[in-house]
Design a protein around this motif. Structure first.
Motif, PDB file in Angstrom:
ATOM      1  N   MET A  36       0.852  -1.184   0.000  1.00 25.44           N
ATOM      2  CA  MET A  36       0.000   0.000   0.000  1.00 25.44           C
ATOM      3  C   MET A  36       0.897   1.247   0.000  1.00 25.44           C
ATOM      4  O   MET A  36       1.812   1.342   0.805  1.00 25.44           O
ATOM      5  CB  MET A  36      -0.886  -0.035   1.245  1.00 25.44           C
ATOM      6  CG  MET A  36      -1.989   0.971   1.272  1.00 25.44           C
ATOM      7  SD  MET A  36      -3.313   0.737   0.078  1.00 25.44           S
ATOM      8  CE  MET A  36      -3.949  -0.858   0.527  1.00 25.44           C
ATOM      9  N   VAL A  37       0.637   2.173  -0.887  1.00 25.18           N
ATOM     10  CA  VAL A  37       1.433   3.397  -0.968  1.00 25.18           C
ATOM     11  C   VAL A  37       1.136   4.273   0.251  1.00 25.18           C
ATOM     12  O   VAL A  37      -0.021   4.516   0.591  1.00 25.18           O
ATOM     13  CB  VAL A  37       1.142   4.159  -2.273  1.00 25.18           C
ATOM     14  CG1 VAL A  37       1.864   5.490  -2.297  1.00 25.18           C
ATOM     15  CG2 VAL A  37       1.539   3.321  -3.487  1.00 25.18           C
ATOM     16  N   TYR A  38       2.200   4.713   0.897  1.00 23.17           N
ATOM     17  CA  TYR A  38       2.100   5.567   2.084  1.00 23.17           C
ATOM     18  C   TYR A  38       2.362   7.007   1.643  1.00 23.17           C
ATOM     19  O   TYR A  38       3.367   7.283   0.975  1.00 23.17           O
ATOM     20  CB  TYR A  38       3.132   5.115   3.110  1.00 23.17           C
ATOM     21  CG  TYR A  38       3.082   5.853   4.418  1.00 23.17           C
ATOM     22  CD1 TYR A  38       2.052   5.620   5.324  1.00 23.17           C
ATOM     23  CD2 TYR A  38       4.070   6.763   4.765  1.00 23.17           C
ATOM     24  CE1 TYR A  38       2.014   6.279   6.543  1.00 23.17           C
ATOM     25  CE2 TYR A  38       4.037   7.421   5.984  1.00 23.17           C
ATOM     26  CZ  TYR A  38       3.014   7.173   6.861  1.00 23.17           C
ATOM     27  OH  TYR A  38       2.977   7.829   8.069  1.00 23.17           O
ATOM     28  N   THR A  39       1.458   7.894   1.993  1.00 24.31           N
ATOM     29  CA  THR A  39       1.533   9.277   1.521  1.00 24.31           C
ATOM     30  C   THR A  39       1.505  10.247   2.687  1.00 24.31           C
ATOM     31  O   THR A  39       0.715  10.101   3.614  1.00 24.31           O
ATOM     32  CB  THR A  39       0.348   9.589   0.575  1.00 24.31           C
ATOM     33  OG1 THR A  39       0.377   8.654  -0.508  1.00 24.31           O
ATOM     34  CG2 THR A  39       0.420  10.995   0.036  1.00 24.31           C
ATOM     35  N   ILE A  40       2.382  11.228   2.607  1.00 18.06           N
ATOM     36  CA  ILE A  40       2.382  12.336   3.569  1.00 18.06           C
ATOM     37  C   ILE A  40       2.078  13.606   2.787  1.00 18.06           C
ATOM     38  O   ILE A  40       2.703  13.869   1.754  1.00 18.06           O
ATOM     39  CB  ILE A  40       3.742  12.458   4.285  1.00 18.06           C
ATOM     40  CG1 ILE A  40       4.042  11.186   5.071  1.00 18.06           C
ATOM     41  CG2 ILE A  40       3.764  13.694   5.190  1.00 18.06           C
ATOM     42  CD1 ILE A  40       5.423  11.150   5.705  1.00 18.06           C
ATOM     43  N   THR A  41       1.108  14.354   3.270  1.00 17.86           N
ATOM     44  CA  THR A  41       0.763  15.641   2.669  1.00 17.86           C
ATOM     45  C   THR A  41       1.063  16.722   3.692  1.00 17.86           C
ATOM     46  O   THR A  41       0.636  16.624   4.847  1.00 17.86           O
ATOM     47  CB  THR A  41      -0.725  15.689   2.276  1.00 17.86           C
ATOM     48  OG1 THR A  41      -1.015  14.570   1.446  1.00 17.86           O
ATOM     49  CG2 THR A  41      -1.059  16.973   1.536  1.00 17.86           C
ATOM     50  N   VAL A  42       1.810  17.737   3.259  1.00 14.93           N
ATOM     51  CA  VAL A  42       2.193  18.824   4.162  1.00 14.93           C
ATOM     52  C   VAL A  42       1.742  20.144   3.546  1.00 14.93           C
ATOM     53  O   VAL A  42       2.036  20.427   2.380  1.00 14.93           O
ATOM     54  CB  VAL A  42       3.724  18.864   4.383  1.00 14.93           C
ATOM     55  CG1 VAL A  42       4.088  19.923   5.411  1.00 14.93           C
ATOM     56  CG2 VAL A  42       4.256  17.496   4.787  1.00 14.93           C
ATOM     57  N   HIS A  43       1.034  20.938   4.333  1.00 16.05           N
ATOM     58  CA  HIS A  43       0.628  22.283   3.901  1.00 16.05           C
ATOM     59  C   HIS A  43       1.487  23.295   4.651  1.00 16.05           C
ATOM     60  O   HIS A  43       1.644  23.204   5.873  1.00 16.05           O
ATOM     61  CB  HIS A  43      -0.857  22.517   4.186  1.00 16.05           C
ATOM     62  CG  HIS A  43      -1.739  21.568   3.434  1.00 16.05           C
ATOM     63  ND1 HIS A  43      -2.061  21.740   2.111  1.00 16.05           N
ATOM     64  CD2 HIS A  43      -2.336  20.411   3.813  1.00 16.05           C
ATOM     65  CE1 HIS A  43      -2.826  20.751   1.708  1.00 16.05           C
ATOM     66  NE2 HIS A  43      -3.004  19.923   2.735  1.00 16.05           N
ATOM     67  N   LEU A  44       2.038  24.239   3.903  1.00 19.73           N
ATOM     68  CA  LEU A  44       2.879  25.291   4.480  1.00 19.73           C
ATOM     69  C   LEU A  44       2.289  26.636   4.090  1.00 19.73           C
ATOM     70  O   LEU A  44       1.759  26.789   2.979  1.00 19.73           O
ATOM     71  CB  LEU A  44       4.307  25.212   3.933  1.00 19.73           C
ATOM     72  CG  LEU A  44       5.059  23.898   4.084  1.00 19.73           C
ATOM     73  CD1 LEU A  44       4.848  23.019   2.868  1.00 19.73           C
ATOM     74  CD2 LEU A  44       6.526  24.176   4.257  1.00 19.73           C
ATOM     75  N   TYR A  45       2.383  27.617   4.993  1.00 13.17           N
ATOM     76  CA  TYR A  45       1.877  28.956   4.698  1.00 13.17           C
ATOM     77  C   TYR A  45       2.945  29.980   5.050  1.00 13.17           C
ATOM     78  O   TYR A  45       3.314  30.143   6.214  1.00 13.17           O
ATOM     79  CB  TYR A  45       0.575  29.231   5.469  1.00 13.17           C
ATOM     80  CG  TYR A  45      -0.213  30.341   4.845  1.00 13.17           C
ATOM     81  CD1 TYR A  45      -0.891  30.145   3.653  1.00 13.17           C
ATOM     82  CD2 TYR A  45      -0.250  31.596   5.430  1.00 13.17           C
ATOM     83  CE1 TYR A  45      -1.606  31.170   3.059  1.00 13.17           C
ATOM     84  CE2 TYR A  45      -0.966  32.628   4.843  1.00 13.17           C
ATOM     85  CZ  TYR A  45      -1.643  32.412   3.653  1.00 13.17           C
ATOM     86  OH  TYR A  45      -2.338  33.426   3.066  1.00 13.17           O
ATOM     87  N   ALA A  46       3.443  30.652   4.024  1.00 11.80           N
ATOM     88  CA  ALA A  46       4.548  31.598   4.173  1.00 11.80           C
ATOM     89  C   ALA A  46       4.113  32.882   4.866  1.00 11.80           C
ATOM     90  O   ALA A  46       2.943  33.282   4.815  1.00 11.80           O
ATOM     91  CB  ALA A  46       5.130  31.945   2.803  1.00 11.80           C
TER      92      ALA A  46
ATOM     93  N   ASP B 286      -6.660   1.507  -2.929  1.00 12.65           N
ATOM     94  CA  ASP B 286      -6.378   0.699  -4.112  1.00 12.65           C
ATOM     95  C   ASP B 286      -7.444   0.989  -5.158  1.00 12.65           C
ATOM     96  O   ASP B 286      -8.615   0.665  -4.984  1.00 12.65           O
ATOM     97  CB  ASP B 286      -6.384  -0.790  -3.731  1.00 12.65           C
ATOM     98  CG  ASP B 286      -6.061  -1.693  -4.904  1.00 12.65           C
ATOM     99  OD1 ASP B 286      -5.874  -1.190  -6.042  1.00 12.65           O
ATOM    100  OD2 ASP B 286      -6.019  -2.913  -4.697  1.00 12.65           O
ATOM    101  N   THR B 287      -7.059   1.608  -6.245  1.00 12.22           N
ATOM    102  CA  THR B 287      -7.999   1.951  -7.321  1.00 12.22           C
ATOM    103  C   THR B 287      -7.756   1.105  -8.580  1.00 12.22           C
ATOM    104  O   THR B 287      -8.195   1.469  -9.661  1.00 12.22           O
ATOM    105  CB  THR B 287      -7.880   3.450  -7.679  1.00 12.22           C
ATOM    106  OG1 THR B 287      -6.546   3.713  -8.118  1.00 12.22           O
ATOM    107  CG2 THR B 287      -8.225   4.332  -6.494  1.00 12.22           C
ATOM    108  N   SER B 288      -7.062  -0.008  -8.424  1.00 15.91           N
ATOM    109  CA  SER B 288      -6.693  -0.833  -9.571  1.00 15.91           C
ATOM    110  C   SER B 288      -7.828  -1.714 -10.074  1.00 15.91           C
ATOM    111  O   SER B 288      -7.734  -2.294 -11.163  1.00 15.91           O
ATOM    112  CB  SER B 288      -5.485  -1.707  -9.234  1.00 15.91           C
ATOM    113  OG  SER B 288      -5.802  -2.628  -8.206  1.00 15.91           O
TER     114      SER B 288
END
Length: 107
Positions: free
Chosen positions: A1-11, A98-100
């Motif tokens: 299973m693909v492991y994903t990290i999403t990070v939001h940054l605000y300057a 899984d969208t396969s």
């Protein structure tokens, strides 16, 4: 299973800070894409708010992020970026669905 990290940054509200973050993210992406078991490391800037950035880190599995954290470049990232941010980074961890295969959605 693909492991994903999403990070939001605000300057911070400073064109110099925005440009520095933008360039650091581009540099980081080029470095981190080379890490073992990293599928990709995307960086994005919001189309309406140039102060808003997103990082999407995709790894083969949760354990794969160890190579990212062991990369010597990692120790340079936070000290450079954090002082340029208006607020703390918003980090989210997820496993990709899984969208396969076709599915039947109940009515």
């Amino acid at each position: 299973m693909v492991y994903t990290i999403t990070v939001h940054l605000y300057a911070k509200d400073d064109p110099v800070a925005v440009e520095k973050i933008k360039l650091k993210l581009i540099e980081a992406s080029r470095v981190y894409r080379q890490d073992k078991e990293t599928i990709d490391w995307f960086v994005m800037q919001d189309v309406k708010d140039p102060r808003a950035f997103t990082i999407v880190e995709r790894y083969e599995n949760e354990g794969s992020q160890k190579y990212h954290l062991e990369n010597p470049y990692w120790k340079t990232f936070d000290p450079y970026v954090i002082p340029l941010l208006e607020r703390p980074m918003d980090l989210r961890r997820a496993e990709e669905l899984d969208t396969s295969q076709d599915v039947i959605v109940p009515q």
